[in-house]
Design a protein around this motif. Structure first.
Motif, PDB file in Angstrom:
ATOM      1  N   SER B 153       0.844  -1.201   0.000  1.00 49.10           N
ATOM      2  CA  SER B 153       0.000   0.000   0.000  1.00 49.10           C
ATOM      3  C   SER B 153       0.876   1.247   0.000  1.00 49.10           C
ATOM      4  N   TYR B 154       2.138   1.067  -0.380  1.00 47.40           N
ATOM      5  CA  TYR B 154       3.133   2.141  -0.341  1.00 47.40           C
ATOM      6  C   TYR B 154       3.489   2.617  -1.747  1.00 47.40           C
ATOM      7  N   GLY B 155       3.623   3.925  -1.891  1.00 49.26           N
ATOM      8  CA  GLY B 155       4.032   4.472  -3.183  1.00 49.26           C
ATOM      9  C   GLY B 155       5.027   5.589  -2.991  1.00 49.26           C
ATOM     10  N   VAL B 156       5.853   5.825  -4.026  1.00 50.33           N
ATOM     11  CA  VAL B 156       6.849   6.889  -3.947  1.00 50.33           C
ATOM     12  C   VAL B 156       7.051   7.473  -5.339  1.00 50.33           C
ATOM     13  N   ILE B 187       0.083  -6.069  -3.709  1.00 47.24           N
ATOM     14  CA  ILE B 187      -0.188  -4.655  -3.984  1.00 47.24           C
ATOM     15  C   ILE B 187      -1.694  -4.448  -4.074  1.00 47.24           C
ATOM     16  N   ILE B 188      -2.146  -3.299  -3.570  1.00 48.76           N
ATOM     17  CA  ILE B 188      -3.553  -2.943  -3.774  1.00 48.76           C
ATOM     18  C   ILE B 188      -3.629  -1.851  -4.842  1.00 48.76           C
ATOM     19  N   GLN B 189      -4.733  -1.874  -5.573  1.00 49.91           N
ATOM     20  CA  GLN B 189      -4.852  -1.006  -6.742  1.00 49.91           C
ATOM     21  C   GLN B 189      -4.868   0.491  -6.425  1.00 49.91           C
ATOM     22  N   PRO B 190      -5.501   0.935  -5.321  1.00 45.49           N
ATOM     23  CA  PRO B 190      -5.558   2.392  -5.114  1.00 45.49           C
ATOM     24  C   PRO B 190      -4.193   3.069  -5.007  1.00 45.49           C
ATOM     25  N   VAL B 191      -3.183   2.344  -4.546  1.00 44.05           N
ATOM     26  CA  VAL B 191      -1.871   2.985  -4.414  1.00 44.05           C
ATOM     27  C   VAL B 191      -1.286   3.280  -5.800  1.00 44.05           C
ATOM     28  N   VAL B 192      -1.651   2.447  -6.775  1.00 41.91           N
ATOM     29  CA  VAL B 192      -1.246   2.702  -8.165  1.00 41.91           C
ATOM     30  C   VAL B 192      -1.835   4.038  -8.615  1.00 41.91           C
ATOM     31  N   GLN B 193      -3.148   4.190  -8.361  1.00 45.61           N
ATOM     32  CA  GLN B 193      -3.826   5.411  -8.802  1.00 45.61           C
ATOM     33  C   GLN B 193      -3.244   6.648  -8.128  1.00 45.61           C
ATOM     34  N   LYS B 194      -2.837   6.493  -6.875  1.00 45.07           N
ATOM     35  CA  LYS B 194      -2.323   7.664  -6.150  1.00 45.07           C
ATOM     36  C   LYS B 194      -0.961   8.087  -6.696  1.00 45.07           C
ATOM     37  N   VAL B 195      -0.099   7.125  -6.972  1.00 45.92           N
ATOM     38  CA  VAL B 195       1.202   7.472  -7.563  1.00 45.92           C
ATOM     39  C   VAL B 195       0.986   8.081  -8.949  1.00 45.92           C
ATOM     40  N   VAL B 196       0.080   7.472  -9.719  1.00 48.20           N
ATOM     41  CA  VAL B 196      -0.180   7.980 -11.070  1.00 48.20           C
ATOM     42  C   VAL B 196      -0.800   9.389 -11.005  1.00 48.20           C
ATOM     43  N   SER B 197      -1.639   9.652 -10.006  1.00 48.00           N
ATOM     44  CA  SER B 197      -2.181  11.005  -9.843  1.00 48.00           C
ATOM     45  C   SER B 197      -1.056  12.019  -9.739  1.00 48.00           C
ATOM     46  N   GLN B 198      -0.059  11.678  -8.921  1.00 49.30           N
ATOM     47  CA  GLN B 198       1.094  12.577  -8.756  1.00 49.30           C
ATOM     48  C   GLN B 198       1.870  12.690 -10.060  1.00 49.30           C
ATOM     49  N   GLN B 199       2.159  11.532 -10.663  1.00 50.26           N
ATOM     50  CA  GLN B 199       2.995  11.541 -11.874  1.00 50.26           C
ATOM     51  C   GLN B 199       2.310  12.316 -13.007  1.00 50.26           C
ATOM     52  N   VAL B 200       1.024  12.047 -13.210  1.00 58.25           N
ATOM     53  CA  VAL B 200       0.331  12.681 -14.341  1.00 58.25           C
ATOM     54  C   VAL B 200       0.134  14.170 -14.083  1.00 58.25           C
ATOM     55  N   THR B 201      -0.115  14.544 -12.829  1.00 56.51           N
ATOM     56  CA  THR B 201      -0.261  15.974 -12.532  1.00 56.51           C
ATOM     57  C   THR B 201       1.061  16.699 -12.803  1.00 56.51           C
ATOM     58  N   ILE B 219       8.037  12.469  -2.737  1.00 51.98           N
ATOM     59  CA  ILE B 219       6.765  12.214  -2.052  1.00 51.98           C
ATOM     60  C   ILE B 219       6.576  10.719  -1.841  1.00 51.98           C
ATOM     61  N   SER B 220       6.190  10.337  -0.646  1.00 52.38           N
ATOM     62  CA  SER B 220       5.863   8.926  -0.429  1.00 52.38           C
ATOM     63  C   SER B 220       4.630   8.837   0.466  1.00 52.38           C
ATOM     64  N   PHE B 221       3.935   7.738   0.361  1.00 55.61           N
ATOM     65  CA  PHE B 221       2.753   7.545   1.214  1.00 55.61           C
ATOM     66  C   PHE B 221       2.480   6.073   1.395  1.00 55.61           C
ATOM     67  N   ASP B 222       1.817   5.793   2.507  1.00 54.28           N
ATOM     68  CA  ASP B 222       1.311   4.443   2.726  1.00 54.28           C
ATOM     69  C   ASP B 222      -0.177   4.579   3.002  1.00 54.28           C
ATOM     70  N   LEU B 223      -0.978   4.194   2.040  1.00 51.45           N
ATOM     71  CA  LEU B 223      -2.420   4.423   2.156  1.00 51.45           C
ATOM     72  C   LEU B 223      -3.023   3.640   3.315  1.00 51.45           C
ATOM     73  N   TRP B 224      -2.496   2.431   3.547  1.00 53.46           N
ATOM     74  CA  TRP B 224      -3.072   1.582   4.596  1.00 53.46           C
ATOM     75  C   TRP B 224      -2.720   2.121   5.975  1.00 53.46           C
ATOM     76  N   LYS B 225      -1.477   2.625   6.105  1.00 50.15           N
ATOM     77  CA  LYS B 225      -1.021   3.138   7.410  1.00 50.15           C
ATOM     78  C   LYS B 225      -1.347   4.613   7.594  1.00 50.15           C
ATOM     79  N   ASN B 226      -2.031   5.218   6.643  1.00 51.96           N
ATOM     80  CA  ASN B 226      -2.391   6.637   6.711  1.00 51.96           C
ATOM     81  C   ASN B 226      -1.173   7.537   6.873  1.00 51.96           C
ATOM     82  N   GLU B 227      -0.098   7.215   6.179  1.00 51.94           N
ATOM     83  CA  GLU B 227       1.114   8.036   6.256  1.00 51.94           C
ATOM     84  C   GLU B 227       1.310   8.813   4.969  1.00 51.94           C
TER      85      GLU B 227
END
Lengths: 67, 340
Positions: B153-156, B187-201, B219-227
């Motif tokens: 659930s982690y992206g960077v 891997i869970i799918q929403p973390v893909v969308q969140k990284v892509v949101s950043q990349q595409v923006t 930028i990094s985040f862990d959606l499951w851990k709310n970080e």
């Protein structure tokens, strides 16, 4: 002592004195980490010198490879 | 311009008519058409980027469908190369975008031809070997590239700008050792969308002339851990970096023409890339048919066959994937036994 790690509050015991102690506490030892302590990026050799105080902000980032 | 199609995007003031025209004149290279690549390709296709080039070395499998949004069950059944399946779907979404699909490794000779023609590279690869190659080629041709990666659930993500930000080579000491990124933690799918949101923006900002709005942060985040974490990256730039400083020598462009093997992350698969750049699939199929034990499948892009506990997939560009092993030597032996 209460500090903020990656945006979340974290209560740590007194024996966690510096950034290196925090890394051990979080069981992240040995991993290549980019660490910012109160908005200052630390080199690895600084981890033991960077003393933690109440209210400190720590950001920890690691790289991953998946895509 | 079809103003209605892009009307809402043009209404968005930082883009406007001028930004949209810039988008339509842009060429973006997306390296990798897996989870990150599918998602950013769809976003940029809908946004109206004029020209997209996709490179991917793999084909669609069942376990991809949970998160790789461009692919269908039919693509999986036909073992379609991801680049081809992606192009097909993207052309349905927006027929005005020119899409080039390359089935193959993002290797130096291909990148040398494409990168000088592009405005931007989006990283959607799954390994640091390719990322370091992208890094150096982007530095060489002074192109921005946007690192993105996900696991669990982690992206960077981080945008590398030539002459302005640190490059990946500057951050080399933080790259995990080979294999450490192959954790089988899923891997869970929403973390893909969140990284892509950043990349595409970030991509939209760059392509529409809004550089001042770029984040400049790692930028990094862990959606499951709310970080959620942002680090001001400028201090990480190295004045003696071999890829981006004045003393640059582009160490990651050093060319190696031998048979190259790579273990694919978490896949129990080895890829072999021989020096020759072409395989006659029909000819190989004829030869393999003589052995009645071998189960064959063929489409216009690849040939797949099963033997013992292995499955071997041969592509037109001469590459082979050997499924069923992570042992590079064993994979080489199987390759030579059946493919010469």
């Amino acid at each position: 002592m209460k500090i903020t790690v990656n945006g979340n509050g974290l209560e740590v015991q007194e024996e966690v004195k510096h950034i290196k102690g925090l890394i051990d506490f979080l069981e992240l030892e040995g991993k290549p980490l980019i660490i910012e302590h109160n908005q200052q990026i630390l080199q690895k050799e600084e981890h033991e010198k960077a003393v933690l105080e109440n209210g400190d902000k720590v950001e920890i980032v690691h790289f991953v490879g998946g895509g | 311009m079809e103003t209605n199609r892009y009307h809402r995007q043009i209404l968005f003031a930082p883009i406007g008519e001028t930004g949209q025209e810039k988008l339509i004149r842009s060429h973006v290279l997306i390296v990798g058409a897996g989870a990150l690549g599918s998602s950013s390709a769809e976003a940029l296709t809908r946004a109206g980027v004029g020209h997209l080039t996709l490179i991917d070395r793999d084909y669609v499998e069942e376990s991809n469908l949970q998160r790789q949004q461009l692919f269908s069950e039919a693509d999986m059944e036909q073992k379609m190369p991801k680049a081809i399946a992606a192009k097909r779907r993207l052309s349905e979404v927006n027929s005005h975008v020119k899409i080039d699909a390359i089935v193959g490794d993002a290797e130096i000779n291909i990148l040398r031809q494409i990168v000088p023609e592009t405005d931007l590279i989006i990283d959607a690869t799954d390994n640091f070997e390719t990322r370091l190659l992208l890094n150096d080629i982007a530095q060489k041709y002074q192109k921005p590239w946007i690192y993105g990666a996900v696991v669990a659930s982690y992206g960077v993500t981080f945008t590398v700008l030539p002459e302005k930000t640190p490059c990946l080579q500057c951050l080399q000491e933080y790259i995990p050792a080979n294999g450490a990124t192959c954790d089988s933690v899923g891997i869970i799918q929403p973390v893909v969308q969140k990284v892509v949101s950043q990349q595409v923006t970030e991509a939209l900002k760059l392509l529409t002339g809004n550089e001042a709005a770029l984040s400049g942060r790692l930028i990094s985040f862990d959606l499951w851990k709310n970080e959620y974490t942002e680090i001001e990256a400028a201090a990480l730039r190295k004045s003696d970096c071999p890829s981006c400083s004045e003393k640059r020598s582009y160490p990651n462009l050093a060319y190696d023409s031998r048979l190259k093997t790579a273990v694919l992350c978490g896949r129990n698969t080895v890829q072999l890339r021989p020096q020759r750049k072409h395989a006659d699939l029909d000819e190989v199929a004829e030869e393999l048919k003589k052995n009645k034990q071998i189960k064959l499948f063929q489409n216009p892009y690849l040939l797949s066959f099963e033997v013992d506990s292995f499955r071997i997939v041969l592509f037109q560009d001469g590459r082979a994937l050997v499924h069923g092993t992570m042992d590079q030597l064993e994979a080489k032996n199987i390759y030579h036994r059946y493919l010469g």
